[in-house]
Design a protein around this motif. Structure first.
Motif, mmCIF file in Angstrom:
data_model
loop_
_atom_site.group_PDB
_atom_site.id
_atom_site.type_symbol
_atom_site.label_atom_id
_atom_site.label_comp_id
_atom_site.label_asym_id
_atom_site.label_seq_id
_atom_site.Cartn_x
_atom_site.Cartn_y
_atom_site.Cartn_z
ATOM 1 N N THR A 1 -2.598 -14.662 -7.879
ATOM 2 C CA THR A 1 -1.719 -13.494 -7.936
ATOM 3 C C THR A 1 -2.374 -12.364 -8.716
ATOM 4 O OG1 THR A 1 0.220 -14.924 -7.825
ATOM 5 C CG2 THR A 1 0.572 -12.695 -8.642
ATOM 6 N N GLU A 2 -2.981 -12.694 -9.833
ATOM 7 C CA GLU A 2 -3.665 -11.696 -10.647
ATOM 8 C C GLU A 2 -4.814 -11.052 -9.872
ATOM 9 O OE1 GLU A 2 -6.174 -11.578 -14.788
ATOM 10 O OE2 GLU A 2 -4.545 -13.009 -14.616
ATOM 11 N N LEU A 3 -5.557 -11.848 -9.141
ATOM 12 C CA LEU A 3 -6.670 -11.340 -8.339
ATOM 13 C C LEU A 3 -6.161 -10.398 -7.247
ATOM 14 C CD1 LEU A 3 -9.638 -11.264 -7.538
ATOM 15 C CD2 LEU A 3 -9.257 -13.370 -6.234
ATOM 16 N N LYS A 4 -5.091 -10.782 -6.571
ATOM 17 C CA LYS A 4 -4.523 -9.925 -5.525
ATOM 18 C C LYS A 4 -4.041 -8.594 -6.096
ATOM 19 C CE LYS A 4 -3.133 -13.490 -2.240
ATOM 20 N NZ LYS A 4 -2.010 -14.164 -1.581
ATOM 21 N N LEU A 5 -3.389 -8.637 -7.240
ATOM 22 C CA LEU A 5 -2.918 -7.398 -7.865
ATOM 23 C C LEU A 5 -4.079 -6.511 -8.302
ATOM 24 C CD1 LEU A 5 0.100 -8.705 -9.970
ATOM 25 C CD2 LEU A 5 0.183 -7.265 -7.925
ATOM 26 N N ARG A 6 -5.122 -7.131 -8.811
ATOM 27 C CA ARG A 6 -6.302 -6.367 -9.227
ATOM 28 C C ARG A 6 -6.973 -5.711 -8.023
ATOM 29 N NH1 ARG A 6 -8.560 -2.925 -11.945
ATOM 30 N NH2 ARG A 6 -10.659 -3.269 -12.643
ATOM 31 N N CYS A 7 -7.062 -6.411 -6.896
ATOM 32 C CA CYS A 7 -7.627 -5.836 -5.672
ATOM 33 C C CYS A 7 -6.779 -4.665 -5.185
ATOM 34 C CB CYS A 7 -7.733 -6.896 -4.581
ATOM 35 S SG CYS A 7 -9.017 -8.125 -4.894
ATOM 36 N N LEU A 8 -5.479 -4.805 -5.284
ATOM 37 C CA LEU A 8 -4.577 -3.720 -4.897
ATOM 38 C C LEU A 8 -4.769 -2.511 -5.811
ATOM 39 C CD1 LEU A 8 -2.343 -3.072 -2.869
ATOM 40 C CD2 LEU A 8 -0.690 -3.982 -4.504
ATOM 41 N N GLU A 9 -4.941 -2.770 -7.088
ATOM 42 C CA GLU A 9 -5.175 -1.695 -8.053
ATOM 43 C C GLU A 9 -6.477 -0.945 -7.737
ATOM 44 O OE1 GLU A 9 -5.899 -1.120 -12.856
ATOM 45 O OE2 GLU A 9 -5.401 -3.090 -12.060
ATOM 46 N N ILE A 10 -7.533 -1.694 -7.450
ATOM 47 C CA ILE A 10 -8.821 -1.077 -7.131
ATOM 48 C C ILE A 10 -8.716 -0.281 -5.833
ATOM 49 C CG2 ILE A 10 -11.218 -1.565 -6.448
ATOM 50 C CD1 ILE A 10 -11.042 -3.975 -8.421
ATOM 51 N N TYR B 1 -8.951 4.397 -4.034
ATOM 52 C CA TYR B 1 -9.693 4.918 -2.889
ATOM 53 C C TYR B 1 -8.820 5.507 -1.792
ATOM 54 C CZ TYR B 1 -13.691 2.739 -5.062
ATOM 55 O OH TYR B 1 -14.676 2.406 -5.964
ATOM 56 N N THR B 2 -7.543 5.183 -1.795
ATOM 57 C CA THR B 2 -6.667 5.718 -0.759
ATOM 58 C C THR B 2 -5.216 5.751 -1.254
ATOM 59 O OG1 THR B 2 -5.955 5.528 1.548
ATOM 60 C CG2 THR B 2 -6.288 3.479 0.353
ATOM 61 N N GLU B 3 -4.470 6.693 -0.701
ATOM 62 C CA GLU B 3 -3.035 6.754 -1.001
ATOM 63 C C GLU B 3 -2.210 6.334 0.209
ATOM 64 O OE1 GLU B 3 -1.868 10.500 -2.667
ATOM 65 O OE2 GLU B 3 -3.426 10.407 -4.194
ATOM 66 N N ASN B 4 -2.887 6.188 1.354
ATOM 67 C CA ASN B 4 -2.220 5.755 2.570
ATOM 68 C C ASN B 4 -1.855 4.277 2.419
ATOM 69 O OD1 ASN B 4 -2.265 4.339 5.249
ATOM 70 N ND2 ASN B 4 -2.342 6.465 5.983
ATOM 71 N N LYS B 5 -0.565 3.984 2.551
ATOM 72 C CA LYS B 5 -0.066 2.627 2.298
ATOM 73 C C LYS B 5 -0.741 1.584 3.196
ATOM 74 C CE LYS B 5 4.304 0.227 1.618
ATOM 75 N NZ LYS B 5 5.761 0.330 1.717
ATOM 76 N N LYS B 6 -0.880 1.895 4.499
ATOM 77 C CA LYS B 6 -1.480 0.937 5.421
ATOM 78 C C LYS B 6 -2.944 0.689 5.045
ATOM 79 C CE LYS B 6 -1.966 -0.094 10.306
ATOM 80 N NZ LYS B 6 -1.700 0.347 11.675
ATOM 81 N N GLU B 7 -3.682 1.756 4.773
ATOM 82 C CA GLU B 7 -5.085 1.619 4.373
ATOM 83 C C GLU B 7 -5.201 0.884 3.038
ATOM 84 O OE1 GLU B 7 -6.894 5.456 4.261
ATOM 85 O OE2 GLU B 7 -6.673 5.766 6.424
ATOM 86 N N LEU C 1 -7.459 -2.407 2.642
ATOM 87 C CA LEU C 1 -8.590 -2.411 1.722
ATOM 88 C C LEU C 1 -8.419 -3.481 0.645
ATOM 89 C CD1 LEU C 1 -11.253 -1.266 0.758
ATOM 90 C CD2 LEU C 1 -9.987 0.556 -0.419
ATOM 91 N N ALA C 2 -7.214 -3.620 0.124
ATOM 92 C CA ALA C 2 -6.948 -4.647 -0.893
ATOM 93 C C ALA C 2 -7.208 -6.044 -0.323
ATOM 94 C CB ALA C 2 -5.515 -4.537 -1.393
ATOM 95 N N GLU C 3 -6.775 -6.264 0.908
ATOM 96 C CA GLU C 3 -7.002 -7.556 1.555
ATOM 97 C C GLU C 3 -8.496 -7.796 1.765
ATOM 98 O OE1 GLU C 3 -5.456 -10.083 5.434
ATOM 99 O OE2 GLU C 3 -5.045 -7.938 5.316
ATOM 100 N N GLU C 4 -9.215 -6.766 2.166
ATOM 101 C CA GLU C 4 -10.655 -6.882 2.363
ATOM 102 C C GLU C 4 -11.350 -7.213 1.041
ATOM 103 O OE1 GLU C 4 -14.246 -3.872 3.623
ATOM 104 O OE2 GLU C 4 -12.303 -3.605 4.602
ATOM 105 N N LEU C 5 -10.950 -6.541 -0.027
ATOM 106 C CA LEU C 5 -11.517 -6.823 -1.353
ATOM 107 C C LEU C 5 -11.211 -8.252 -1.793
ATOM 108 C CD1 LEU C 5 -10.647 -3.496 -3.198
ATOM 109 C CD2 LEU C 5 -12.949 -4.355 -2.695
ATOM 110 N N TYR C 6 -9.993 -8.672 -1.552
ATOM 111 C CA TYR C 6 -9.579 -10.027 -1.938
ATOM 112 C C TYR C 6 -10.455 -11.077 -1.250
ATOM 113 C CZ TYR C 6 -6.813 -14.278 -2.274
ATOM 114 O OH TYR C 6 -6.415 -15.570 -2.491
ATOM 115 N N PHE C 7 -10.617 -10.955 0.063
ATOM 116 C CA PHE C 7 -11.423 -11.945 0.785
ATOM 117 C C PHE C 7 -12.900 -11.846 0.401
ATOM 118 C CE2 PHE C 7 -7.662 -12.034 3.608
ATOM 119 C CZ PHE C 7 -7.386 -13.372 3.467
ATOM 120 N N TRP C 8 -13.342 -10.649 0.071
ATOM 121 C CA TRP C 8 -14.721 -10.486 -0.388
ATOM 122 C C TRP C 8 -14.952 -11.267 -1.682
ATOM 123 C CZ3 TRP C 8 -16.608 -8.039 -4.864
ATOM 124 C CH2 TRP C 8 -17.992 -7.907 -4.911
#
Length: 102
Positions: A69-78, A82-88, A92-99
């Motif tokens: 959960t902490e990792l997912k929130l941190r990816c969302l924060e990062i 880079y973007t304010e568009n909710k979908k993007e 991006l957060a999901e891409e960072l998480y899997f990375w």
């Protein structure tokens, strides 16, 4: 009045070693842990060892959940930097998480 459990009765270093054995050697059975404790000089029941292993397992699952959960929130924060568009943002957060998992 309930007595103390193994977790409270065993020295912390022994509980720590039992946790290491559980995590690093997942193929060990309750009997393996029981026999190891007996060789360490602790006269315990298999039932008590089973309860202790269950506590260790639950604790590990909670820790893994908290870390994930902490990792997912941190990816969302990062991603939010880079973007304010909710979908993007979520993509991006999901891409960072899997990375981070690779």
């Amino acid at each position: 009045m309930a007595g103390k459990g193994l977790f409270e009765l065993l020295p912390k270093d022994v509980v720590g070693e039992l946790k290491n054995r559980y995590c690093n050697q997942p193929n060990l059975t309750i009997d393996d842990h029981y026999e190891w404790l007996m060789t360490q000089g602790f006269n315990v029941s298999r039932y008590a060892v089973g309860r202790l292993i269950k506590k260790i397992k639950i604790h590990n699952q909670e820790q893994n959940f908290n870390c994930e959960t902490e990792l997912k929130l941190r990816c969302l924060e990062i991603a939010s930097k880079y973007t304010e568009n909710k979908k993007e943002l979520f993509l991006l957060a999901e891409e960072l998480y899997f990375w981070t998992l690779n």
